[in-house]
Design a protein around this motif. Structure first.
Motif, PDB file in Angstrom:
ATOM      1  N   SER A  93      17.140 -12.078 -11.852  1.00 19.58           N
ATOM      2  CA  SER A  93      16.940 -11.927 -10.413  1.00 19.58           C
ATOM      3  C   SER A  93      17.858 -10.880  -9.790  1.00 19.58           C
ATOM      4  O   SER A  93      17.876 -10.732  -8.577  1.00 19.58           O
ATOM      5  CB  SER A  93      17.197 -13.278  -9.719  1.00 19.58           C
ATOM      6  N   MET A  94      18.589 -10.136 -10.608  1.00 24.22           N
ATOM      7  CA  MET A  94      19.573  -9.197 -10.075  1.00 24.22           C
ATOM      8  C   MET A  94      18.923  -8.104  -9.231  1.00 24.22           C
ATOM      9  O   MET A  94      19.472  -7.711  -8.193  1.00 24.22           O
ATOM     10  CB  MET A  94      20.376  -8.576 -11.211  1.00 24.22           C
ATOM     11  N   LEU A  95      17.770  -7.599  -9.630  1.00 22.54           N
ATOM     12  CA  LEU A  95      17.135  -6.528  -8.865  1.00 22.54           C
ATOM     13  C   LEU A  95      16.795  -6.981  -7.453  1.00 22.54           C
ATOM     14  O   LEU A  95      16.890  -6.196  -6.500  1.00 22.54           O
ATOM     15  CB  LEU A  95      15.871  -6.044  -9.588  1.00 22.54           C
ATOM     16  N   ASP A  96      16.414  -8.236  -7.301  1.00 21.92           N
ATOM     17  CA  ASP A  96      16.145  -8.748  -5.952  1.00 21.92           C
ATOM     18  C   ASP A  96      17.415  -8.764  -5.117  1.00 21.92           C
ATOM     19  O   ASP A  96      17.400  -8.477  -3.917  1.00 21.92           O
ATOM     20  CB  ASP A  96      15.565 -10.162  -6.034  1.00 21.92           C
ATOM     21  N   LEU A  97      18.538  -9.088  -5.764  1.00 27.41           N
ATOM     22  CA  LEU A  97      19.795  -9.189  -5.036  1.00 27.41           C
ATOM     23  C   LEU A  97      20.324  -7.825  -4.605  1.00 27.41           C
ATOM     24  O   LEU A  97      20.899  -7.698  -3.520  1.00 27.41           O
ATOM     25  CB  LEU A  97      20.836  -9.904  -5.895  1.00 27.41           C
ATOM     26  N   VAL A  98      20.142  -6.811  -5.450  1.00 26.84           N
ATOM     27  CA  VAL A  98      20.660  -5.483  -5.096  1.00 26.84           C
ATOM     28  C   VAL A  98      19.670  -4.682  -4.272  1.00 26.84           C
ATOM     29  O   VAL A  98      19.983  -3.589  -3.793  1.00 26.84           O
ATOM     30  CB  VAL A  98      21.065  -4.681  -6.356  1.00 26.84           C
ATOM     31  N   ALA A  99      18.453  -5.218  -4.119  1.00 27.13           N
ATOM     32  CA  ALA A  99      17.426  -4.563  -3.294  1.00 27.13           C
ATOM     33  C   ALA A  99      17.183  -3.137  -3.748  1.00 27.13           C
ATOM     34  O   ALA A  99      17.178  -2.194  -2.953  1.00 27.13           O
ATOM     35  CB  ALA A  99      17.830  -4.604  -1.817  1.00 27.13           C
ATOM     36  N   ALA A 100      17.008  -2.958  -5.063  1.00 30.03           N
ATOM     37  CA  ALA A 100      16.741  -1.631  -5.626  1.00 30.03           C
ATOM     38  C   ALA A 100      15.890  -1.809  -6.867  1.00 30.03           C
ATOM     39  O   ALA A 100      15.860  -2.881  -7.472  1.00 30.03           O
ATOM     40  CB  ALA A 100      18.051  -0.910  -5.956  1.00 30.03           C
ATOM     41  N   GLU A 101      15.202  -0.758  -7.246  1.00 25.19           N
ATOM     42  CA  GLU A 101      14.305  -0.811  -8.398  1.00 25.19           C
ATOM     43  C   GLU A 101      14.618   0.323  -9.362  1.00 25.19           C
ATOM     44  O   GLU A 101      15.004   1.421  -8.929  1.00 25.19           O
ATOM     45  CB  GLU A 101      12.845  -0.689  -7.945  1.00 25.19           C
ATOM     46  N   PRO A 102      14.451   0.094 -10.671  1.00 22.01           N
ATOM     47  CA  PRO A 102      14.603   1.197 -11.620  1.00 22.01           C
ATOM     48  C   PRO A 102      13.416   2.150 -11.513  1.00 22.01           C
ATOM     49  O   PRO A 102      12.351   1.784 -11.007  1.00 22.01           O
ATOM     50  CB  PRO A 102      14.616   0.492 -12.980  1.00 22.01           C
ATOM     51  N   ARG A 103      13.591   3.340 -11.961  1.00 24.80           N
ATOM     52  CA  ARG A 103      12.521   4.336 -11.966  1.00 24.80           C
ATOM     53  C   ARG A 103      11.339   3.817 -12.791  1.00 24.80           C
ATOM     54  O   ARG A 103      11.520   3.125 -13.798  1.00 24.80           O
ATOM     55  CB  ARG A 103      13.054   5.633 -12.563  1.00 24.80           C
ATOM     56  N   ASP A 104      10.132   4.162 -12.351  1.00 28.75           N
ATOM     57  CA  ASP A 104       8.928   3.748 -13.078  1.00 28.75           C
ATOM     58  C   ASP A 104       9.020   4.198 -14.534  1.00 28.75           C
ATOM     59  O   ASP A 104       9.370   5.350 -14.828  1.00 28.75           O
ATOM     60  CB  ASP A 104       7.680   4.357 -12.442  1.00 28.75           C
ATOM     61  N   GLY A 105       8.681   3.275 -15.423  1.00 31.54           N
ATOM     62  CA  GLY A 105       8.700   3.597 -16.843  1.00 31.54           C
ATOM     63  C   GLY A 105      10.031   3.331 -17.509  1.00 31.54           C
ATOM     64  O   GLY A 105      10.201   3.579 -18.705  1.00 31.54           O
ATOM     65  N   TRP A 106      10.999   2.815 -16.764  1.00 31.69           N
ATOM     66  CA  TRP A 106      12.328   2.521 -17.308  1.00 31.69           C
ATOM     67  C   TRP A 106      12.681   1.061 -17.027  1.00 31.69           C
ATOM     68  O   TRP A 106      12.397   0.535 -15.940  1.00 31.69           O
ATOM     69  CB  TRP A 106      13.389   3.427 -16.659  1.00 31.69           C
ATOM     70  N   GLY A 107      13.306   0.418 -17.987  1.00 33.14           N
ATOM     71  CA  GLY A 107      13.772  -0.948 -17.822  1.00 33.14           C
ATOM     72  C   GLY A 107      15.275  -0.974 -17.630  1.00 33.14           C
ATOM     73  O   GLY A 107      15.991  -0.127 -18.157  1.00 33.14           O
ATOM     74  N   VAL A 108      15.767  -1.944 -16.886  1.00 37.43           N
ATOM     75  CA  VAL A 108      17.196  -2.033 -16.594  1.00 37.43           C
ATOM     76  C   VAL A 108      17.801  -3.222 -17.325  1.00 37.43           C
ATOM     77  O   VAL A 108      17.184  -4.284 -17.453  1.00 37.43           O
ATOM     78  CB  VAL A 108      17.451  -2.150 -15.071  1.00 37.43           C
ATOM     79  N   SER A 109      18.999  -3.033 -17.855  1.00 37.21           N
ATOM     80  CA  SER A 109      19.790  -4.136 -18.395  1.00 37.21           C
ATOM     81  C   SER A 109      21.170  -4.055 -17.771  1.00 37.21           C
ATOM     82  O   SER A 109      21.683  -2.962 -17.535  1.00 37.21           O
ATOM     83  CB  SER A 109      19.870  -4.071 -19.926  1.00 37.21           C
ATOM     84  N   TRP A 110      21.781  -5.206 -17.536  1.00 40.93           N
ATOM     85  CA  TRP A 110      23.047  -5.266 -16.819  1.00 40.93           C
ATOM     86  C   TRP A 110      24.186  -5.438 -17.808  1.00 40.93           C
ATOM     87  O   TRP A 110      24.146  -6.322 -18.669  1.00 40.93           O
ATOM     88  CB  TRP A 110      23.031  -6.408 -15.811  1.00 40.93           C
ATOM     89  N   GLU A 111      25.192  -4.586 -17.697  1.00 43.05           N
ATOM     90  CA  GLU A 111      26.337  -4.646 -18.603  1.00 43.05           C
ATOM     91  C   GLU A 111      27.360  -5.667 -18.100  1.00 43.05           C
ATOM     92  O   GLU A 111      27.304  -6.123 -16.951  1.00 43.05           O
ATOM     93  CB  GLU A 111      26.995  -3.263 -18.712  1.00 43.05           C
ATOM     94  N   MET A 112      28.296  -6.034 -18.960  1.00 40.96           N
ATOM     95  CA  MET A 112      29.252  -7.093 -18.639  1.00 40.96           C
ATOM     96  C   MET A 112      30.055  -6.792 -17.372  1.00 40.96           C
ATOM     97  O   MET A 112      30.349  -7.684 -16.576  1.00 40.96           O
ATOM     98  CB  MET A 112      30.186  -7.322 -19.823  1.00 40.96           C
TER      99      MET A 112
END
Length: 463
Positions: free
Chosen positions: A177-196
């Motif tokens: 749910s992190m993307l909802d919290l930061v109110a931002a989206e990754p570029r189309d065609g790219w997936g995001v992972s969160w580092e420690m």
């Protein structure tokens, strides 16, 4: 400029960079304790990280952003040397596999070679294959290692990473749910992972990091959009990645870093020199400083050698650095003696064939080379003798101040040298090579002037 620092030089560099007006972010616990300031958690534009062998640092950042940080780091001492990496982390190449080994493949990138572990490849890899690869881990030139490659294309950062072709949110430490919290989206065609490190960052910092990553992802997409496939383009570079410069600290520079660290916290003489030489010695330095404070006095070479080496009867590698960043091993030599003043004498048995540089005499079976090294000296002599002990000549190498670590003696050769022939004739050689190195930008003029002065002094003594 926001800067993230890690490794044994962090305290000293934090002091120097903050004094120069830069903002240090994502500081470690010890740094937060030593400095009376608040450190941000936002994304760093520049990262300064100690190399695995602790001999220097890598300075990397967005294109054009690292220059002012480099100005501070490379100005620490006259024996600080630096080299731009042609295959930096993040760079995307069309490469050709030239050799397959037990654990991976050697890939010709055009600008250099890389190593692709089989586990980092999507498909089976064979010699002759042409494929698109990205540099996952860069390599300092003096380590003689190849950068590590992967076939996945990503934008990697300390707070988050974007993976080309990945899903919108791959979860991780931050949760789905992190993307909802930061109110931002990754570029189309790219997936995001969160580092420690994202656990300690606020939402604004994460949103800014994602925005910066999206910009880099857009640049990669643009570079690959009209590019020829790897089968046609290899070897070639599609995208330059993070601008990276490798900085090697010489002995004088390490002691300058001691002074910078001493302005912040207790620092014994030779703090960085000891930490660069041996991991166990690094822990011992922390113990001494915590228990006794600054013991004062000169760098304790005798005690250091007694505890960690080198020792008489053991062996010592001669690490012959070159001004272009390479490190050449002259082999291991038997330690004949170790003195408290930093003088170490070693001997090598020479293999027959060819001639000794500048001396013009043949290398023969039974020849022995005796080298006398002294910690901190800008030169060292090697005397060659035949099987009967007759001197065949002496070669005096002019170099950056010698550092005698437990396993290896390190320095950077400065080209100009002095030889004394068996008949007593003294000759100074290779001034032209030093001049060429200055013209090429691999040896700063101040360092070259020091080398010429040392060569002149040695020539005068030997004559």
């Amino acid at each position: 400029m926001t800067v993230k620092l890690r490794g044994i030089y962090t305290t000293a560099l934090t002091h120097l960079l903050t004094e120069a007006g830069h903002e240090v972010v994502q500081a470690s616990g010890p740094i937060r304790e030593r400095f009376d300031t608040d450190f941000g958690t936002e994304r760093a534009a520049v990262t300064v990280a100690t190399t695995e062998d602790r001999q220097g640092v890598g300075v990397s950042g967005d294109d054009g952003t690292a220059e002012t940080v480099l100005d501070t780091v490379t100005d620490i001492g006259r024996d600080t040397l630096w080299w731009t990496d042609p295959t930096p982390a993040g760079a995307v190449f069309a490469g050709e596999v030239t050799e397959t080994l037990g654990s991976g493949a050697v890939v010709d990138l055009g600008a250099g070679e890389g190593f692709l572990p089989y586990g980092n490849a999507d498909d089976r890899v064979e010699t002759g294959d042409r494929l698109r690869v990205q540099v996952a881990e860069a390599s300092a030139p003096w380590t003689n290692g190849r950068p590590v490659l992967e076939t996945t294309v990503a934008v990697r950062g300390s707070l988050l990473s974007l993976v080309r072709g990945g899903s919108a949110d791959t979860g991780g430490v931050g949760g789905p749910s992190m993307l909802d919290l930061v109110a931002a989206e990754p570029r189309d065609g790219w997936g995001v992972s969160w580092e420690m490190a994202s656990d300690d960052a606020d939402f604004d910092a994460l949103a800014a990091a994602l925005s910066a990553a999206n910009e880099r992802a857009e640049a990669i997409d643009a570079a690959l959009a009209d590019a020829a496939p790897a089968a046609e383009a290899a070897p070639d570079c599609y995208w330059d990645g993070e601008a990276t410069t490798w900085v090697w600290f010489g002995r004088e520079s390490r002691f300058e870093l001691d002074e910078a660290r001493r302005a912040v916290t207790t620092t014994m003489s030779g703090h960085h020199r000891l930490k660069a030489g041996h991991r166990t010695a690094s822990a011992a330095v922390d113990y001494v400083e915590a228990l006794c404070g600054d013991p004062g006095g000169e760098f304790p070479f005798g005690v250091t050698a007694e505890q960690f080496g080198p020792r008489e009867g053991g062996s010592l590698e001669l690490g012959h650095g070159k001004p272009d960043g390479r490190l050449i091993s002259l082999g291991r030599a038997e330690v004949q003696s170790v003195e408290a003043d930093g003088t170490v004498t070693v001997e090598r048995d020479m293999s027959p064939g060819g001639e000794y540089d500048a001396l013009g005499v043949p290398k023969e079976a039974g020849d022995v080379a005796e080298t006398t090294l002294k910690e901190g000296r800008w030169w060292y002599p090697t005397t060659y003798r035949d099987s009967e002990g007759t001197t065949k000549g002496t070669y005096v190498n002019v170099c950056t101040p010698v550092e005698i670590f437990p396993e290896t003696a390190r320095y950077v050769d400065l080209h100009v040298d002095v030889v004394r022939h068996a008949d007593g004739t003294v000759e100074r050689v290779d001034d032209d090579e030093l001049d060429a190195a200055v013209a090429a930008g691999s040896v700063p003029e101040e360092l070259a002037e020091r080398a010429r002065g040392v060569a002149a002094a040695v020539e005068n003594v030997l004559s």
